[in-house]
Write a protein that holds these residues in place. Structure first.
Motif, PDB file in Angstrom:
ATOM      1  N   ASP A 248      14.363  64.444  79.727  1.00 12.17           N
ATOM      2  CA  ASP A 248      14.419  65.383  79.883  1.00 12.17           C
ATOM      3  C   ASP A 248      14.086  65.743  77.843  1.00 12.17           C
ATOM      4  O   ASP A 248      13.820  66.536  76.980  1.00 12.17           O
ATOM      5  CB  ASP A 248      16.260  66.231  78.926  1.00 12.17           C
ATOM      6  CG  ASP A 248      16.844  66.314  80.587  1.00 12.17           C
ATOM      7  OD1 ASP A 248      16.174  66.693  81.455  1.00 12.17           O
ATOM      8  OD2 ASP A 248      17.343  65.579  81.431  1.00 12.17           O
ATOM      9  N   PHE A 249      14.554  64.620  76.780  1.00  9.81           N
ATOM     10  CA  PHE A 249      13.956  64.895  76.052  1.00  9.81           C
ATOM     11  C   PHE A 249      12.325  64.210  75.424  1.00  9.81           C
ATOM     12  O   PHE A 249      12.010  63.035  76.002  1.00  9.81           O
ATOM     13  CB  PHE A 249      14.982  63.752  75.265  1.00  9.81           C
ATOM     14  CG  PHE A 249      15.884  64.564  75.102  1.00  9.81           C
ATOM     15  CD1 PHE A 249      16.388  65.678  74.275  1.00  9.81           C
ATOM     16  CD2 PHE A 249      17.348  64.624  75.975  1.00  9.81           C
ATOM     17  CE1 PHE A 249      17.579  65.932  74.226  1.00  9.81           C
ATOM     18  CE2 PHE A 249      18.480  65.253  76.234  1.00  9.81           C
ATOM     19  CZ  PHE A 249      18.297  66.085  75.165  1.00  9.81           C
ATOM     20  N   GLN A 250      11.769  65.024  74.515  1.00 14.90           N
ATOM     21  CA  GLN A 250       9.929  64.064  74.271  1.00 14.90           C
ATOM     22  C   GLN A 250      10.599  63.376  72.947  1.00 14.90           C
ATOM     23  O   GLN A 250      10.851  63.727  72.024  1.00 14.90           O
ATOM     24  CB  GLN A 250       9.174  65.467  74.543  1.00 14.90           C
ATOM     25  CG  GLN A 250       7.564  65.204  73.561  1.00 14.90           C
ATOM     26  CD  GLN A 250       7.144  66.127  73.452  1.00 14.90           C
ATOM     27  OE1 GLN A 250       6.852  66.840  73.614  1.00 14.90           O
ATOM     28  NE2 GLN A 250       6.045  65.351  73.139  1.00 14.90           N
ATOM     29  N   THR A 251       9.960  62.740  72.622  1.00 10.90           N
ATOM     30  CA  THR A 251      10.045  61.495  71.203  1.00 10.90           C
ATOM     31  C   THR A 251       9.408  61.620  70.669  1.00 10.90           C
ATOM     32  O   THR A 251       9.539  60.946  69.793  1.00 10.90           O
ATOM     33  CB  THR A 251      11.275  60.687  71.771  1.00 10.90           C
ATOM     34  OG1 THR A 251      10.804  59.695  72.447  1.00 10.90           O
ATOM     35  CG2 THR A 251      12.821  61.321  72.320  1.00 10.90           C
ATOM     36  N   HIS A 252       7.587  61.386  71.574  1.00 13.97           N
ATOM     37  CA  HIS A 252       6.895  61.073  71.037  1.00 13.97           C
ATOM     38  C   HIS A 252       6.174  62.115  70.314  1.00 13.97           C
ATOM     39  O   HIS A 252       5.750  62.649  72.005  1.00 13.97           O
ATOM     40  CB  HIS A 252       6.497  59.232  71.814  1.00 13.97           C
ATOM     41  CG  HIS A 252       6.654  58.151  71.297  1.00 13.97           C
ATOM     42  ND1 HIS A 252       7.289  57.296  72.851  1.00 13.97           N
ATOM     43  CD2 HIS A 252       8.098  57.847  70.900  1.00 13.97           C
ATOM     44  CE1 HIS A 252       7.991  56.464  72.392  1.00 13.97           C
ATOM     45  NE2 HIS A 252       8.886  56.951  71.845  1.00 13.97           N
ATOM     46  N   PHE A 253       5.289  61.473  69.747  1.00 15.06           N
ATOM     47  CA  PHE A 253       4.069  63.100  69.530  1.00 15.06           C
ATOM     48  C   PHE A 253       3.214  62.965  69.446  1.00 15.06           C
ATOM     49  O   PHE A 253       2.781  62.028  68.395  1.00 15.06           O
ATOM     50  CB  PHE A 253       4.926  63.806  68.480  1.00 15.06           C
ATOM     51  CG  PHE A 253       6.095  64.191  68.997  1.00 15.06           C
ATOM     52  CD1 PHE A 253       6.454  65.931  69.556  1.00 15.06           C
ATOM     53  CD2 PHE A 253       7.383  63.467  68.284  1.00 15.06           C
ATOM     54  CE1 PHE A 253       7.356  66.220  69.973  1.00 15.06           C
ATOM     55  CE2 PHE A 253       9.012  64.409  68.241  1.00 15.06           C
ATOM     56  CZ  PHE A 253       8.836  65.719  69.495  1.00 15.06           C
ATOM     57  N   THR A 254       1.495  63.221  69.463  1.00 15.16           N
ATOM     58  CA  THR A 254       0.927  63.225  69.498  1.00 15.16           C
ATOM     59  C   THR A 254       0.468  63.267  67.914  1.00 15.16           C
ATOM     60  O   THR A 254       0.941  64.749  67.433  1.00 15.16           O
ATOM     61  CB  THR A 254      -0.827  63.730  70.243  1.00 15.16           C
ATOM     62  OG1 THR A 254       0.161  64.732  70.652  1.00 15.16           O
ATOM     63  CG2 THR A 254      -0.420  62.786  71.439  1.00 15.16           C
ATOM     64  N   GLN A 255      -0.628  63.511  67.060  1.00 12.64           N
ATOM     65  CA  GLN A 255      -0.720  63.721  65.805  1.00 12.64           C
ATOM     66  C   GLN A 255      -0.778  65.516  66.133  1.00 12.64           C
ATOM     67  O   GLN A 255      -0.546  66.424  64.726  1.00 12.64           O
ATOM     68  CB  GLN A 255      -2.469  63.326  65.449  1.00 12.64           C
ATOM     69  CG  GLN A 255      -1.998  63.998  63.554  1.00 12.64           C
ATOM     70  CD  GLN A 255      -0.852  63.624  62.883  1.00 12.64           C
ATOM     71  OE1 GLN A 255      -0.812  62.460  62.964  1.00 12.64           O
ATOM     72  NE2 GLN A 255      -0.367  64.752  62.103  1.00 12.64           N
ATOM     73  N   GLU A 256      -1.587  65.915  67.158  1.00 14.49           N
ATOM     74  CA  GLU A 256      -2.139  67.028  67.180  1.00 14.49           C
ATOM     75  C   GLU A 256      -0.326  68.054  67.241  1.00 14.49           C
ATOM     76  O   GLU A 256      -0.818  69.117  67.133  1.00 14.49           O
ATOM     77  CB  GLU A 256      -2.684  66.998  68.692  1.00 14.49           C
ATOM     78  CG  GLU A 256      -2.638  68.689  68.519  1.00 14.49           C
ATOM     79  CD  GLU A 256      -3.982  68.687  69.893  1.00 14.49           C
ATOM     80  OE1 GLU A 256      -4.396  70.290  70.534  1.00 14.49           O
ATOM     81  OE2 GLU A 256      -4.517  67.877  70.890  1.00 14.49           O
ATOM     82  N   GLU A 257       0.443  67.267  68.610  1.00 14.62           N
ATOM     83  CA  GLU A 257       1.489  67.893  68.352  1.00 14.62           C
ATOM     84  C   GLU A 257       2.221  67.884  67.171  1.00 14.62           C
ATOM     85  O   GLU A 257       3.224  69.151  66.941  1.00 14.62           O
ATOM     86  CB  GLU A 257       2.580  66.835  69.104  1.00 14.62           C
ATOM     87  CG  GLU A 257       1.906  66.863  71.276  1.00 14.62           C
ATOM     88  CD  GLU A 257       2.415  66.457  72.017  1.00 14.62           C
ATOM     89  OE1 GLU A 257       2.476  66.703  72.994  1.00 14.62           O
ATOM     90  OE2 GLU A 257       3.163  65.251  71.601  1.00 14.62           O
ATOM     91  N   ILE A 258       2.085  66.747  66.384  1.00 12.45           N
ATOM     92  CA  ILE A 258       3.099  66.818  65.092  1.00 12.45           C
ATOM     93  C   ILE A 258       2.663  68.209  64.155  1.00 12.45           C
ATOM     94  O   ILE A 258       3.597  68.757  63.811  1.00 12.45           O
ATOM     95  CB  ILE A 258       3.279  65.639  64.200  1.00 12.45           C
ATOM     96  CG1 ILE A 258       4.226  64.638  64.984  1.00 12.45           C
ATOM     97  CG2 ILE A 258       3.425  66.443  62.910  1.00 12.45           C
ATOM     98  CD1 ILE A 258       3.558  63.549  64.034  1.00 12.45           C
ATOM     99  N   ASP A 259       1.113  68.555  63.687  1.00 12.07           N
ATOM    100  CA  ASP A 259       0.445  68.939  63.530  1.00 12.07           C
ATOM    101  C   ASP A 259       1.042  70.775  64.127  1.00 12.07           C
ATOM    102  O   ASP A 259       1.151  71.642  63.322  1.00 12.07           O
ATOM    103  CB  ASP A 259      -0.648  69.314  63.672  1.00 12.07           C
ATOM    104  CG  ASP A 259      -0.973  68.059  62.629  1.00 12.07           C
ATOM    105  OD1 ASP A 259      -0.701  67.662  62.055  1.00 12.07           O
ATOM    106  OD2 ASP A 259      -2.928  67.463  62.449  1.00 12.07           O
TER     107      ASP A 259
END
Length: 113
Positions: free
Chosen positions: A78-89
């Motif tokens: 249910d939780f996304q805890t890891h992000f790509t740089q694009e998602e962080i941006d």
């Protein structure tokens, strides 16, 4: 681990190009081009954690693809805890998040063994 191997190969090929003018340059250039492309793909897929507050439950999570919460970095469906740089941006552009991104700790997720 893979990034170091790729960077080592790139450095070796660049050194060959600099030292040996007679080296079949087209082959070396093709190899370098391919290695740059692979390195770019690895970097674009690199995942990061975003720690907003100190402590175990100070990590940014996206709950069910929409709600932003702070929690730990344990994997959960249910939780996304890891992000790509694009998602962080994209998260940085959100006006509804009051995060001081200069103080957030963004660290790469280590490869799983």
């Amino acid at each position: 681990m893979y990034m170091k191997l790729i960077d080592d190969q790139i450095n070796q090929l660049e050194a060959v190009m600099d030292v040996h003018e007679g080296t079949p340059a087209i082959l070396v250039e093709d190899a370098l081009s391919w290695l740059y492309k692979v390195r770019g793909q690895i970097l674009s897929n690199q995942k990061y954690t975003v720690q907003v507050f100190p402590g175990e439950r100070g990590y940014l999570n996206v709950f069910q693809g929409k709600d932003i919460v702070l929690n730990n970095i344990d994997k959960d469906s249910d939780f996304q805890t890891h992000f790509t740089q694009e998602e962080i941006d994209k998260l940085k552009e959100r006006k509804d998040l009051a995060i001081d991104w200069d103080k957030a700790i963004i660290e790469p997720v280590r490869e799983e063994d």
